[in-house]
Design a protein around this motif. Sequence first.
Motif, PDB file in Angstrom:
ATOM      1  N   MET A   1       0.835  -1.184   0.000  1.00 39.04           N
ATOM      2  CA  MET A   1       0.000   0.000   0.000  1.00 39.04           C
ATOM      3  C   MET A   1       0.878   1.245   0.000  1.00 39.04           C
ATOM      4  O   MET A   1       0.566   2.209  -0.665  1.00 39.04           O
ATOM      5  CB  MET A   1      -0.925  -0.031   1.207  1.00 39.04           C
ATOM      6  N   LYS A   2       1.981   1.172   0.746  1.00 41.76           N
ATOM      7  CA  LYS A   2       2.880   2.327   0.822  1.00 41.76           C
ATOM      8  C   LYS A   2       3.428   2.685  -0.554  1.00 41.76           C
ATOM      9  O   LYS A   2       3.417   3.844  -0.946  1.00 41.76           O
ATOM     10  CB  LYS A   2       4.018   2.002   1.789  1.00 41.76           C
ATOM     11  N   GLN A   3       3.882   1.684  -1.309  1.00 44.22           N
ATOM     12  CA  GLN A   3       4.424   1.933  -2.642  1.00 44.22           C
ATOM     13  C   GLN A   3       3.337   2.479  -3.568  1.00 44.22           C
ATOM     14  O   GLN A   3       3.592   3.365  -4.385  1.00 44.22           O
ATOM     15  CB  GLN A   3       5.030   0.651  -3.236  1.00 44.22           C
ATOM     16  N   LEU A   4       2.111   1.968  -3.434  1.00 44.75           N
ATOM     17  CA  LEU A   4       1.008   2.445  -4.254  1.00 44.75           C
ATOM     18  C   LEU A   4       0.725   3.912  -3.964  1.00 44.75           C
ATOM     19  O   LEU A   4       0.570   4.710  -4.884  1.00 44.75           O
ATOM     20  CB  LEU A   4      -0.246   1.611  -3.990  1.00 44.75           C
ATOM     21  N   LEU A   5       0.684   4.277  -2.704  1.00 44.47           N
ATOM     22  CA  LEU A   5       0.423   5.663  -2.337  1.00 44.47           C
ATOM     23  C   LEU A   5       1.509   6.595  -2.862  1.00 44.47           C
ATOM     24  O   LEU A   5       1.219   7.661  -3.399  1.00 44.47           O
ATOM     25  CB  LEU A   5       0.292   5.808  -0.821  1.00 44.47           C
ATOM     26  N   LEU A   6       2.755   6.192  -2.716  1.00 47.96           N
ATOM     27  CA  LEU A   6       3.865   7.025  -3.193  1.00 47.96           C
ATOM     28  C   LEU A   6       3.874   7.146  -4.715  1.00 47.96           C
ATOM     29  O   LEU A   6       4.147   8.214  -5.257  1.00 47.96           O
ATOM     30  CB  LEU A   6       5.193   6.472  -2.698  1.00 47.96           C
ATOM     31  N   ALA A   7       3.569   6.048  -5.408  1.00 51.12           N
ATOM     32  CA  ALA A   7       3.621   6.056  -6.871  1.00 51.12           C
ATOM     33  C   ALA A   7       2.401   6.715  -7.500  1.00 51.12           C
ATOM     34  O   ALA A   7       2.529   7.465  -8.471  1.00 51.12           O
ATOM     35  CB  ALA A   7       3.760   4.622  -7.389  1.00 51.12           C
ATOM     36  N   GLU A   8       1.231   6.457  -6.960  1.00 51.18           N
ATOM     37  CA  GLU A   8       0.003   6.899  -7.610  1.00 51.18           C
ATOM     38  C   GLU A   8      -0.633   8.142  -7.009  1.00 51.18           C
ATOM     39  O   GLU A   8      -1.410   8.815  -7.679  1.00 51.18           O
ATOM     40  CB  GLU A   8      -1.019   5.754  -7.606  1.00 51.18           C
ATOM     41  N   LEU A   9      -0.348   8.445  -5.756  1.00 49.72           N
ATOM     42  CA  LEU A   9      -0.959   9.605  -5.107  1.00 49.72           C
ATOM     43  C   LEU A   9       0.089  10.494  -4.435  1.00 49.72           C
ATOM     44  O   LEU A   9      -0.062  10.894  -3.283  1.00 49.72           O
ATOM     45  CB  LEU A   9      -1.991   9.136  -4.059  1.00 49.72           C
ATOM     46  N   PRO A  10       1.155  10.839  -5.159  1.00 50.52           N
ATOM     47  CA  PRO A  10       2.230  11.611  -4.516  1.00 50.52           C
ATOM     48  C   PRO A  10       1.794  12.987  -4.037  1.00 50.52           C
ATOM     49  O   PRO A  10       2.306  13.484  -3.041  1.00 50.52           O
ATOM     50  CB  PRO A  10       3.295  11.710  -5.605  1.00 50.52           C
ATOM     51  N   SER A  11       0.833  13.603  -4.717  1.00 45.16           N
ATOM     52  CA  SER A  11       0.411  14.938  -4.283  1.00 45.16           C
ATOM     53  C   SER A  11      -0.376  14.891  -2.976  1.00 45.16           C
ATOM     54  O   SER A  11      -0.466  15.889  -2.270  1.00 45.16           O
ATOM     55  CB  SER A  11      -0.423  15.616  -5.368  1.00 45.16           C
ATOM     56  N   GLN A  16       7.012  11.392   1.650  1.00 44.08           N
ATOM     57  CA  GLN A  16       7.036  10.263   2.573  1.00 44.08           C
ATOM     58  C   GLN A  16       5.629   9.949   3.056  1.00 44.08           C
ATOM     59  O   GLN A  16       4.795  10.838   3.177  1.00 44.08           O
ATOM     60  CB  GLN A  16       7.905  10.572   3.790  1.00 44.08           C
ATOM     61  N   VAL A  17       5.415   8.668   3.327  1.00 46.17           N
ATOM     62  CA  VAL A  17       4.150   8.239   3.907  1.00 46.17           C
ATOM     63  C   VAL A  17       4.319   8.212   5.419  1.00 46.17           C
ATOM     64  O   VAL A  17       5.300   7.676   5.928  1.00 46.17           O
ATOM     65  CB  VAL A  17       3.758   6.843   3.390  1.00 46.17           C
ATOM     66  N   ASP A  18       3.392   8.815   6.127  1.00 46.50           N
ATOM     67  CA  ASP A  18       3.399   8.779   7.585  1.00 46.50           C
ATOM     68  C   ASP A  18       3.133   7.338   8.031  1.00 46.50           C
ATOM     69  O   ASP A  18       2.048   6.802   7.813  1.00 46.50           O
ATOM     70  CB  ASP A  18       2.316   9.724   8.117  1.00 46.50           C
ATOM     71  N   GLU A  19       4.131   6.709   8.636  1.00 48.95           N
ATOM     72  CA  GLU A  19       4.032   5.292   9.005  1.00 48.95           C
ATOM     73  C   GLU A  19       2.878   5.027   9.970  1.00 48.95           C
ATOM     74  O   GLU A  19       2.156   4.050   9.822  1.00 48.95           O
ATOM     75  CB  GLU A  19       5.357   4.799   9.600  1.00 48.95           C
ATOM     76  N   SER A  20       2.704   5.890  10.963  1.00 48.66           N
ATOM     77  CA  SER A  20       1.616   5.660  11.913  1.00 48.66           C
ATOM     78  C   SER A  20       0.263   5.846  11.227  1.00 48.66           C
ATOM     79  O   SER A  20      -0.685   5.101  11.492  1.00 48.66           O
ATOM     80  CB  SER A  20       1.743   6.565  13.135  1.00 48.66           C
ATOM     81  N   GLY A  21       0.179   6.819  10.325  1.00 43.52           N
ATOM     82  CA  GLY A  21      -1.052   7.023   9.572  1.00 43.52           C
ATOM     83  C   GLY A  21      -1.348   5.854   8.653  1.00 43.52           C
ATOM     84  O   GLY A  21      -2.503   5.440   8.505  1.00 43.52           O
ATOM     85  N   LEU A  22      -0.298   5.294   8.046  1.00 46.58           N
ATOM     86  CA  LEU A  22      -0.466   4.138   7.173  1.00 46.58           C
ATOM     87  C   LEU A  22      -0.949   2.930   7.973  1.00 46.58           C
ATOM     88  O   LEU A  22      -1.835   2.196   7.526  1.00 46.58           O
ATOM     89  CB  LEU A  22       0.833   3.814   6.449  1.00 46.58           C
ATOM     90  N   LYS A  23      -0.382   2.726   9.158  1.00 39.48           N
ATOM     91  CA  LYS A  23      -0.836   1.608  10.001  1.00 39.48           C
ATOM     92  C   LYS A  23      -2.297   1.772  10.381  1.00 39.48           C
ATOM     93  O   LYS A  23      -3.068   0.814  10.366  1.00 39.48           O
ATOM     94  CB  LYS A  23       0.018   1.500  11.264  1.00 39.48           C
ATOM     95  N   LEU A  25      -4.573   3.497   8.672  1.00 39.44           N
ATOM     96  CA  LEU A  25      -5.339   3.275   7.450  1.00 39.44           C
ATOM     97  C   LEU A  25      -5.490   1.782   7.171  1.00 39.44           C
ATOM     98  O   LEU A  25      -6.594   1.297   6.919  1.00 39.44           O
ATOM     99  CB  LEU A  25      -4.663   3.969   6.268  1.00 39.44           C
ATOM    100  N   MET A  26      -4.389   1.049   7.228  1.00 41.81           N
ATOM    101  CA  MET A  26      -4.434  -0.388   6.970  1.00 41.81           C
ATOM    102  C   MET A  26      -5.336  -1.097   7.976  1.00 41.81           C
ATOM    103  O   MET A  26      -6.114  -1.976   7.615  1.00 41.81           O
ATOM    104  CB  MET A  26      -3.023  -0.983   7.014  1.00 41.81           C
ATOM    105  N   GLY A  27      -5.228  -0.715   9.241  1.00 43.46           N
ATOM    106  CA  GLY A  27      -6.067  -1.325  10.259  1.00 43.46           C
ATOM    107  C   GLY A  27      -7.540  -1.075  10.013  1.00 43.46           C
ATOM    108  O   GLY A  27      -8.374  -1.965  10.208  1.00 43.46           O
ATOM    109  N   ASN A  28      -7.851   0.124   9.550  1.00 44.01           N
ATOM    110  CA  ASN A  28      -9.246   0.462   9.268  1.00 44.01           C
ATOM    111  C   ASN A  28      -9.764  -0.251   8.021  1.00 44.01           C
ATOM    112  O   ASN A  28     -10.938  -0.621   7.963  1.00 44.01           O
ATOM    113  CB  ASN A  28      -9.421   1.967   9.106  1.00 44.01           C
TER     114      ASN A  28
END
Length: 62
Positions: A1-11, A16-23, A25-28
């Motif tokens: 998911m992290k690579q997808l966010l960086l590649a497809e939604l960089p704006s 950088q992806v906020d690691e705690s926010g990513l966790k 998001l993934m949990g939700n």
Amino acid sequence: MKQLLLAELPSFVGDQVDESGLKTLMGNLDADGDGELDFQEYAVFLALTAELCDEFFRECAD
């Protein structure tokens, strides 16, 4: 998911992806708690992303 966010939604995520926010998001999104996103869970992510984009662009148009 992290690579997808960086590649497809960089704006949206910046350089950088906020690691705690990513966790969070993934949990939700991970409805069955298996630690992975299946297609249905991914589809929910896409729907939520589309809704946020719609809200963003509607606000910009005002």
